[in-house]
Design a protein around this motif. Structure first.
Motif, PDB file in Angstrom:
ATOM      1  N   GLU A 181      35.063  41.285  45.076  1.00  0.00           N
ATOM      2  CA  GLU A 181      34.269  40.151  44.571  1.00  0.00           C
ATOM      3  C   GLU A 181      33.900  40.366  43.116  1.00  0.00           C
ATOM      4  OE1 GLU A 181      31.462  40.193  48.011  1.00  0.00           O
ATOM      5  OE2 GLU A 181      31.536  38.023  47.763  1.00  0.00           O
ATOM      6  N   LYS A 182      33.489  41.587  42.804  1.00  0.00           N
ATOM      7  CA  LYS A 182      33.138  41.898  41.400  1.00  0.00           C
ATOM      8  C   LYS A 182      34.366  41.753  40.526  1.00  0.00           C
ATOM      9  CE  LYS A 182      29.659  45.462  42.175  1.00  0.00           C
ATOM     10  NZ  LYS A 182      30.299  46.603  42.875  1.00  0.00           N
ATOM     11  N   LEU A 184      36.930  39.881  40.893  1.00  0.00           N
ATOM     12  CA  LEU A 184      37.252  38.477  40.651  1.00  0.00           C
ATOM     13  C   LEU A 184      36.339  37.915  39.575  1.00  0.00           C
ATOM     14  CD1 LEU A 184      38.810  35.851  41.706  1.00  0.00           C
ATOM     15  CD2 LEU A 184      36.620  35.314  42.778  1.00  0.00           C
ATOM     16  N   HIS A 185      35.069  38.161  39.768  1.00  0.00           N
ATOM     17  CA  HIS A 185      34.061  37.627  38.848  1.00  0.00           C
ATOM     18  C   HIS A 185      34.316  38.078  37.404  1.00  0.00           C
ATOM     19  CE1 HIS A 185      30.125  36.044  37.786  1.00  0.00           C
ATOM     20  NE2 HIS A 185      29.920  37.155  37.111  1.00  0.00           N
ATOM     21  N   ASN A 186      34.645  39.355  37.246  1.00  0.00           N
ATOM     22  CA  ASN A 186      34.819  39.895  35.904  1.00  0.00           C
ATOM     23  C   ASN A 186      36.168  39.574  35.266  1.00  0.00           C
ATOM     24  OD1 ASN A 186      32.284  41.063  36.090  1.00  0.00           O
ATOM     25  ND2 ASN A 186      33.078  43.036  36.819  1.00  0.00           N
ATOM     26  N   LEU A 188      38.482  36.835  36.255  1.00  0.00           N
ATOM     27  CA  LEU A 188      39.085  35.539  36.562  1.00  0.00           C
ATOM     28  C   LEU A 188      39.770  34.914  35.341  1.00  0.00           C
ATOM     29  CD1 LEU A 188      39.572  33.526  38.795  1.00  0.00           C
ATOM     30  CD2 LEU A 188      37.379  32.454  38.252  1.00  0.00           C
ATOM     31  N   HIS A 189      39.223  35.178  34.178  1.00  0.00           N
ATOM     32  CA  HIS A 189      39.795  34.599  32.962  1.00  0.00           C
ATOM     33  C   HIS A 189      41.251  35.033  32.757  1.00  0.00           C
ATOM     34  CE1 HIS A 189      38.187  38.561  31.849  1.00  0.00           C
ATOM     35  NE2 HIS A 189      39.181  38.611  30.988  1.00  0.00           N
ATOM     36  N   SER A 192      43.365  32.426  34.679  1.00  0.00           N
ATOM     37  CA  SER A 192      42.923  31.023  34.664  1.00  0.00           C
ATOM     38  C   SER A 192      44.017  30.036  34.277  1.00  0.00           C
ATOM     39  CB  SER A 192      41.725  30.845  33.733  1.00  0.00           C
ATOM     40  OG  SER A 192      42.086  31.320  32.452  1.00  0.00           O
TER      41      SER A 192
ATOM     42  N   PRO B  66      34.574  31.066  47.117  1.00  0.00           N
ATOM     43  CA  PRO B  66      34.761  30.608  45.736  1.00  0.00           C
ATOM     44  C   PRO B  66      35.843  29.550  45.532  1.00  0.00           C
ATOM     45  CG  PRO B  66      35.552  32.860  45.997  1.00  0.00           C
ATOM     46  CD  PRO B  66      34.867  32.506  47.265  1.00  0.00           C
ATOM     47  N   ARG B 168      36.503  35.591  50.550  1.00  0.00           N
ATOM     48  CA  ARG B 168      35.332  35.778  49.697  1.00  0.00           C
ATOM     49  C   ARG B 168      35.662  36.095  48.253  1.00  0.00           C
ATOM     50  NH1 ARG B 168      32.584  40.582  52.891  1.00  0.00           N
ATOM     51  NH2 ARG B 168      31.104  40.617  51.192  1.00  0.00           N
ATOM     52  N   SER B 169      36.885  36.532  47.955  1.00  0.00           N
ATOM     53  CA  SER B 169      37.197  36.883  46.571  1.00  0.00           C
ATOM     54  C   SER B 169      38.522  36.309  46.075  1.00  0.00           C
ATOM     55  CB  SER B 169      37.240  38.409  46.419  1.00  0.00           C
ATOM     56  OG  SER B 169      38.446  38.912  46.976  1.00  0.00           O
TER      57      SER B 169
END
Lengths: 205, 484
Positions: A181-182, A184-186, A188-189, A192, B66, B168-169
């Motif tokens: 999850e982290k 992906l968050h960090n 994703l760019h 994109s 997401p 979830r990811s």
């Protein structure tokens, strides 16, 4: 979830030898008995249940080995389906499996859920199995730091385990959900511009 | 030990292959030791491997995912293929469908259920709808996810915990594989089907031969294959542990996708097409391994054992136990023969069959049904034989009925069913517990107890299965006399 509480540095316990080759996922987690579950708790007795019921003298029914935490297995263990139910059924009984080889998906599933699947040549597993058969109370210790299987005072055999997975067990990172999850968050760019995100690979909903 | 691992990494030599290109464009993070966090463009879900994954999300208080629109679901494994749901007798299947419906509603995931008219085997509906395209990462909690690789992408089966990761990811940890190129050269002889190519490869190279490899298919003999035939071949990747198995995309891929429901149109389609084709392996791509099979040596294949590699060409006998070069193979063969009652040296050719199953994600598409119908046309199924024809999706069923294939099957005495996985793995009421006869099957697995308790499965191509249906025996379809 604290990773500290999830680390696996060793697996200690007695063992049971079930050395047949090509034990497939349909045998480990038979369709009728194991696939209709909504929750893993329903699998507590599913491991090889069909074989156990069919043959009462099956080694997995032998009370001498009850409580064994380590399964000694044969080549290509877990071949067949990607069904995680097989690894989960194994997890309900065992904390570790030692085989000469595993089917890759089964091995990956074991890692995802914290079952230590390690490899050793068949001859060495046979050696250990002999010792276990002679004395089923023999305590084995799989030491992930030293990368050794200990089976007696100063008796040990090295084993094989993908370094990524060994580190994952040692650091408690085998449960990857939070890290993904982290990640992906960090990052994703970086993806994109992929059509699926930029809206032209599939039609958006 | 560290040096060995390093060497192992260095030895992964592939460069410029489609597999490399997809990994390059989808890596969110290098996790070290050959593991990459890959973004998943399309996550397909079915009712059997997903419930605990959704359970995990709920247990952690996650109420949203997401990217809901990059996850699609259908029901296929447990669905009945008859209109009468026999609900009371099959409560355990019904509760799985209910769970999936509830999960999809809660997380905003599109569900292709039977009311939608687009339901079917997950690996059949993905391509049909245009969800399966080149250049993507596509995963699903099912081994035969490799099927989608026919379109030139990285598609593979994952476990339920990983299903949770993707929900979830929208990503997962991927262990980088080596890339093996398989060339089938020459011309496929008459009567030799794509299914035979796939089965022959596993038979010749062994059931573990693909472990650690992504498999790229090509060669002169495969140039005339249709997209559906490519899918049959990549479908069986998992059976030799090559979880990623693919063809390079080309004009056939683009033509198949043009006009599909979830694919853009007009200029946007052209733009997408150019992007998709850019993933084709470079002419000078480097592979970790290259293997070649001479197409001219291929014949129809039939399995005799309890894993797909235990097979023979139709004109060959079951191998003698002493002929196996490896101890493990010999032990596995003995176990198979003990289970089936066949004897070493016996021929599969000529054995009676008790039932025939035409369908599955391997061979349940319109072209498979057409091939089977062409064999059966003008004939009747053998006396007393149960023959089940299960289209791979509601869309395939409609198309087959439009073409009158259903009439061909029904007139011959075969049963024409609704779409689903059905007898491939016997999770619905088509299961045949303790069925004494051999089941000739166009599916992908022949494990012990697979199609029912104590069942014996003989895997083969659609034409071979159709031929078995009318003769009541395992035969050589190259001898069949087609009728108009």
């Amino acid at each position: 979830m604290s990773t500290e509480s999830k680390y696996i540095r060793k697996v200690e316990g007695t063992a049971v030898p079930y050395l047949d080759v090509n034990i497939d996922t349909d045998e480990i987690a038979p369709t009728k008995e194991a696939l209709f579950i909504l929750d893993w708790k329903e699998l507590s007795d599913a491991f090889c249940i069909k074989s156990r019921r069919k043959d009462l003298s099956h080694i997995l029914n032998d009370p001498t080995y009850s409580g064994a935490k380590i399964l000694l297995a044969g080549d290509n263990f877990g071949c067949g389906s990607s069904r995680e139910h097989a690894a989960q059924a194994a997890k309900a009984r065992y904390s570790a499996i030692i085989a000469p080889s595993f089917a890759p998906i089964f091995e990956a599933n074991c890692y995802s859920i914290g079952v230590v699947a390690i490899k050793m040549p068949a001859e060495q597993i046979a050696q250990v199995a002999e010792i276990v058969r002679k004395n089923p109370q023999t305590s084995l210790n799989i030491d992930l730091e030293k990368k050794l299987l200990e089976y007696g005072p100063s008796q040990h055999i090295p084993f094989e385990l993908e370094e990524a997975r060994r580190q994952g067990f040692l650091k408690g990172e085998w449960d990857e959900a939070g890290d993904l999850e982290k990640g992906l968050h960090n990052n994703l760019h970086k993806v994109s511009s992929l059509p699926s995100l930029a809206g032209y690979g599939f039609l958006p909903n | 030990m560290l040096l060995v691992n390093l060497l192992g990494e260095l030895l992964k030599m592939s460069k410029g292959t489609l597999y490399d290109k997809v990994l390059e464009t989808h890596t969110l993070k290098d996790l070290g030791n050959g593991r990459l966090q890959l973004f998943v463009d399309m996550h397909l879900i079915h009712e059997v491997t997903s419930p605990p994954a959704f359970g995990d999300l709920r247990a952690e208080g996650l109420t949203k995912i997401p990217f809901p629109h990059l996850n699609k679901a259908t029901m296929d494994h447990v669905v009945p293929t008859i209109d009468d749901d026999v609900a009371a007798a099959f409560a355990k299947g019904i509760r799985m469908e209910k769970a999936l419906r509830k999960n999809c509603e809660q997380y905003g995931i599109e569900l292709f259920d039977r009311q939608s008219g687009k339901q079917g085997i997950v690996h059949t509906i993905g391509p049909e709808l245009g969800l399966t395209v080149p250049g993507i990462v596509l995963v699903c909690g099912d081994s035969h996810t490799s099927t989608h690789g026919a379109f030139g992408n990285v598609s593979y089966g994952i476990g339920t915990t990983q299903v949770g990761h993707v929900l979830r990811s929208q990503s997962l940890a991927h262990q980088r594989a080596k890339v093996r190129r398989i060339n089938i050269e020459g011309t496929l002889p008459r009567g030799v089907d794509a299914k035979d190519v796939a089965l022959a490869e596993i038979m010749l190279f062994g059931s573990g031969s693909g472990a650690g490899f992504a498999q790229e298919w090509g060669g002169s003999a495969l140039e005339n294959l249709s997209m559906e035939e490519r899918m049959t071949i990549t479908n069986l990747g998992a059976e030799c542990q090559a979880n990623v198995s693919y063809f390079n995309p080309d004009y056939k891929t683009i033509n198949f996708l043009r006009g599909r429901e979830r694919v853009p149109s007009g200029e946007t389609f052209d733009k997408a097409a150019r992007y998709w084709l850019s993933f084709t392996s470079d002419k000078d791509a480097i592979y970790d391994e290259i293997k070649t099979i001479d197409a001219n040596t291929l014949r129809p294949v039939v399995t005799w054992g309890v894993n797909p590699s235990q097979a023979v060409f139709i004109d060959q006998p079951i191998p003698r136990l002493e002929s196996f070069s490896s101890d493990n193979e010999r032990k596995a063969a003995k176990k198979a023969l003990d289970y089936s009652g066949y004897k070493e040296g016996e021929y599969m050719l000529g054995k009676d069959v008790g039932a025939v199953f035409i369908g599955s994600c391997t061979n349940g598409r319109i072209s498979d049904l057409k091939k089977a119908a062409e064999v059966i046309k003008g004939y009747h199924v053998a006396d007393g034989l149960k023959v089940l024809v299960v289209p791979g999706s509601q869309q395939v069923k409609r198309e087959a009925e439009r073409l009158g294939l259903d009439k061909v099957f029904l007139e011959s005495g075969a049963e024409w069913r609704n779409a689903g996985c059905s007898m491939c793995l016997g999770m619905n009421t088509d299961r045949m517990d303790n069925f004494p006869g051999i089941i000739a099957s166009t599916s992908n697995r022949n494990y012990q107890n697979r199609q029912g308790d104590a069942t014996r499965t003989a895997l083969m191509s659609p034409t071979m299965a159709a031929y078995a249906a009318i003769t009541g025996k395992i035969g050589d379809v190259r001898e069949h006399v087609y009728r108009e």
